[in-house]
Design an enzyme around this catalytic site. Structure first.
Site, PDB file in Angstrom:
ATOM      1  N   ASP A 386       0.817  -1.207   0.000  1.00  0.00           N
ATOM      2  CA  ASP A 386       0.000   0.000   0.000  1.00  0.00           C
ATOM      3  C   ASP A 386       0.853   1.261   0.000  1.00  0.00           C
ATOM      4  O   ASP A 386       0.653   2.181  -0.803  1.00  0.00           O
ATOM      5  CB  ASP A 386      -0.893  -0.010   1.248  1.00  0.00           C
ATOM      6  CG  ASP A 386      -2.327   0.324   0.917  1.00  0.00           C
ATOM      7  OD1 ASP A 386      -2.621   0.587  -0.251  1.00  0.00           O
ATOM      8  OD2 ASP A 386      -3.164   0.324   1.836  1.00  0.00           O
ATOM      9  N   ASP A 439      -9.187  -2.783   1.513  1.00  0.00           N
ATOM     10  CA  ASP A 439      -9.098  -2.150   2.822  1.00  0.00           C
ATOM     11  C   ASP A 439     -10.165  -2.654   3.781  1.00  0.00           C
ATOM     12  O   ASP A 439     -10.149  -2.325   4.966  1.00  0.00           O
ATOM     13  CB  ASP A 439      -9.208  -0.624   2.670  1.00  0.00           C
ATOM     14  CG  ASP A 439      -8.122  -0.066   1.778  1.00  0.00           C
ATOM     15  OD1 ASP A 439      -7.007  -0.613   1.811  1.00  0.00           O
ATOM     16  OD2 ASP A 439      -8.388   0.903   1.031  1.00  0.00           O
TER      17      ASP A 439
END
Length: 536
Positions: A386, A439
């Site tokens: 990420d 997420d």
């Protein structure tokens, strides 16, 4: 009443989607589209960069609003449209606006293209021609921050200067062909927090809670009963168990391979993004959404009507299915097709969220983490993934790869569907707040593990892990949107905040309670739960 044609087919269809879902890891909200540094902070060149609404009228008929970005110099624009005048639009001649214009600019909004000279020169030329404002048309779609140089210490720019993207300039140019065009510029203030963020937060947390409790809600009883029936009817009971009870246990090696594969897909999307590529993702999303929605509708029906009479059909490829299951499957298919056809409509976010939530609930039933060791490998790899693709990739690719893909650059206006989104109701700019499936799914795998661990070890809410990880995930999302606010809306890697608030909480609690070793080496094979029949 039964699911057609068992868990194995659902597992097989969902496995490729696990890789595609990782493409939505990073972006909780896209950047505002501006680029470049803020430049030197000089007394006459320290205006805040603000988004601008450009209202347009063609022969008195109002058109669609355009967007722009103010410069760090020049006059400030009013925040309300009724405090700004409607002015005629005139192209500079020469078009680059670098020398005195032969066109009459007095009392008008002068338009010039970017390039051939600096922005200060363009502003001085427009102002010397008595223009009321200057619109600079960029040669790209992004909004470039117009700043001063360190030598511009004595500026006297008294007109507003705004940049608009290339597509907006093309639209104005097309409208001005033998027509009278008027423009109105103003810079409305955006709210600090839009209520859509609260709704999105509730959807993300609610999805994880629902997925964790789903098996408790009804699946386990039905699967056990169905398995018993198959055992009586089949000469090979072990085969029946595999078909109806298959679960994907993620391994440490599989977690690393998954993140590497996700990075490969992301780079391919970045270099080869096109409308047909996004359409492929839309088709896959619809397949997974139909399957997930069917599962979520059938589970309560099966639980409620377990002893009801069942009418069945024997269909090619699908085998024996109940009529209720077939009707639900047709309804889910129609729902997905209607969403795909109307995916650009203002209300399409509702259908996208329904399909997405159902898909994630189903994926969290099919895949699971066996212990904290594998969870640490998976979430730490996702954490690095990420951060790298959002913050560090510009060092190699000259822009954030993750944000470019999430924005849908070069996709012909199409957008990747693997995210939840909610419209900003009170934002004058509209748009959406969003969060990627990754997420939700990856912290969700850990939260679902915590729920199973608490149940198998007969832990209550207070002395267990499930409640505290839900609270940690909620705070992690809060910190994500706080980071968005502090970073002026620039895209954030949500797992930067979510991993410490979930994995970190579980590790700290395990250390404090003296249970970390058990959590680290925990094996579902030794529990009362169904043994997994697959591993990745």
């Amino acid at each position: 009443m039964s699911f057609p044609p068992g868990c194995r087919s659902r597992f097989s269809a969902a496995l490729p989607l696990l890789f595609l879902l990782a493409l939505s890891f990073a972006v909780a909200a896209t950047a505002d589209g501006s680029s470049q540094d803020d430049g030197p902070n000089l007394p006459s060149c320290n205006n805040p960069f603000k988004l601008v609404k450009v209202k347009i009228w063609v022969d008195g008929v109002e058109g669609e609003d355009l967007a722009g970005l103010t410069a760090s110099f020049g006059a400030l624009l009013p925040e309300e449209a009724n405090k700004s005048p409607k002015l005629p639009a005139v192209f500079s001649n020469p078009l680059n606006g670098c020398s005195n214009s032969s066109s009459k600019l007095s009392g008008s909004v002068a338009l010039s293209t970017r390039g051939d000279c600096d922005f200060i020169t363009k502003a001085n030329v427009a102002q010397s021609g008595a223009a009321a404002a200057l619109l600079v048309i960029n040669d790209k779609e992004e909004l470039y921050k117009m700043v001063c140089s360190e030598n511009d210490t004595s500026l006297n720019i008294s007109i507003p200067v705004v940049m608009i993207p290339k597509s907006a300039g093309d639209a104005v140019n097309k409208s001005m062909a033998d027509k009278h065009v008027e423009l109105l510029l103003y810079a409305p203030t955006r709210p600090v927090v839009d209520y859509s963020v609260i709704f999105l937060w509730a959807m993300a947390v609610g999805t994880i809670v629902t997925a964790s409790l789903w098996q408790e809600f009804g699946s386990s009883e039905h699967i056990d009963e169905r398995y018993n029936e198959l055992s009586k009817e089949s000469s090979n009971a072990g085969s029946g168990s595999d078909d109806d009870k298959e679960i994907l246990d993620i391994s440490a090696k599989g977690a690393v391979v998954f993140v590497i594969t996700a990075s490969t897909f992301l780079v391919l999307l970045y270099f080869f993004m096109s409308s047909w590529f996004v359409w492929l993702l839309i088709v896959l999303f619809c397949i997974g959404g139909v399957q997930g929605m069917h599962n979520c509708i059938m589970t309560p029906i099966v639980r409620k009507c377990r002893n009801c009479p069942q009418k069945k059909l024997n269909l090619p490829l699908f085998g024996e299915v109940t009529i209720v299951s077939l009707v639900v499957a047709i309804f889910c298919l129609i729902f997905a097709v209607v969403w795909a056809v109307n995916r650009r409509a203002s209300y399409s976010w509702v259908g996208q969220n329904i399909l997405g939530i159902c898909l994630m609930i189903t994926v969290l039933q099919l895949a699971r983490l066996p212990n904290i060791k594998v969870a640490t490998v998976l979430l730490c790899c996702a954490f690095v993934y990420d951060i790298f693709w959002v913050f560090l990739s510009p060092l190699i690719f000259h822009q954030s790869v993750m944000i470019a893909v999430a924005r849908g650059d070069n996709s012909g206006g199409e957008s990747i569907p693997m995210l939840l989104r909610v419209p900003r109701v009170f934002d004058p700019w509209g748009g959406y707040d969003m969060i990627g499936f990754g997420d939700i799914l990856f912290p969700g795998l850990l939260v679902a593990f915590a729920f199973r661990y608490d149940k198998e070890n007969k832990k209550h809410l207070a002395n267990g892990y499930f409640l505290w990880l839900i609270i940690g995930y909620g705070f992690g999302l809060f910190f994500t949107y706080l980071g968005l606010y502090l970073m002026n809306g620039h895209g954030q890697p949500a797992l930067l905040y979510l991993v410490p608030c979930t994995l970190g909480v579980s590790v700290i609690l395990g250390l404090v309670r003296g249970e970390l070793k058990k959590l680290w080496n925990y094996s579902p094979d030794s529990s009362s739960m169904t043994n997994p029949s697959g591993e990745a």
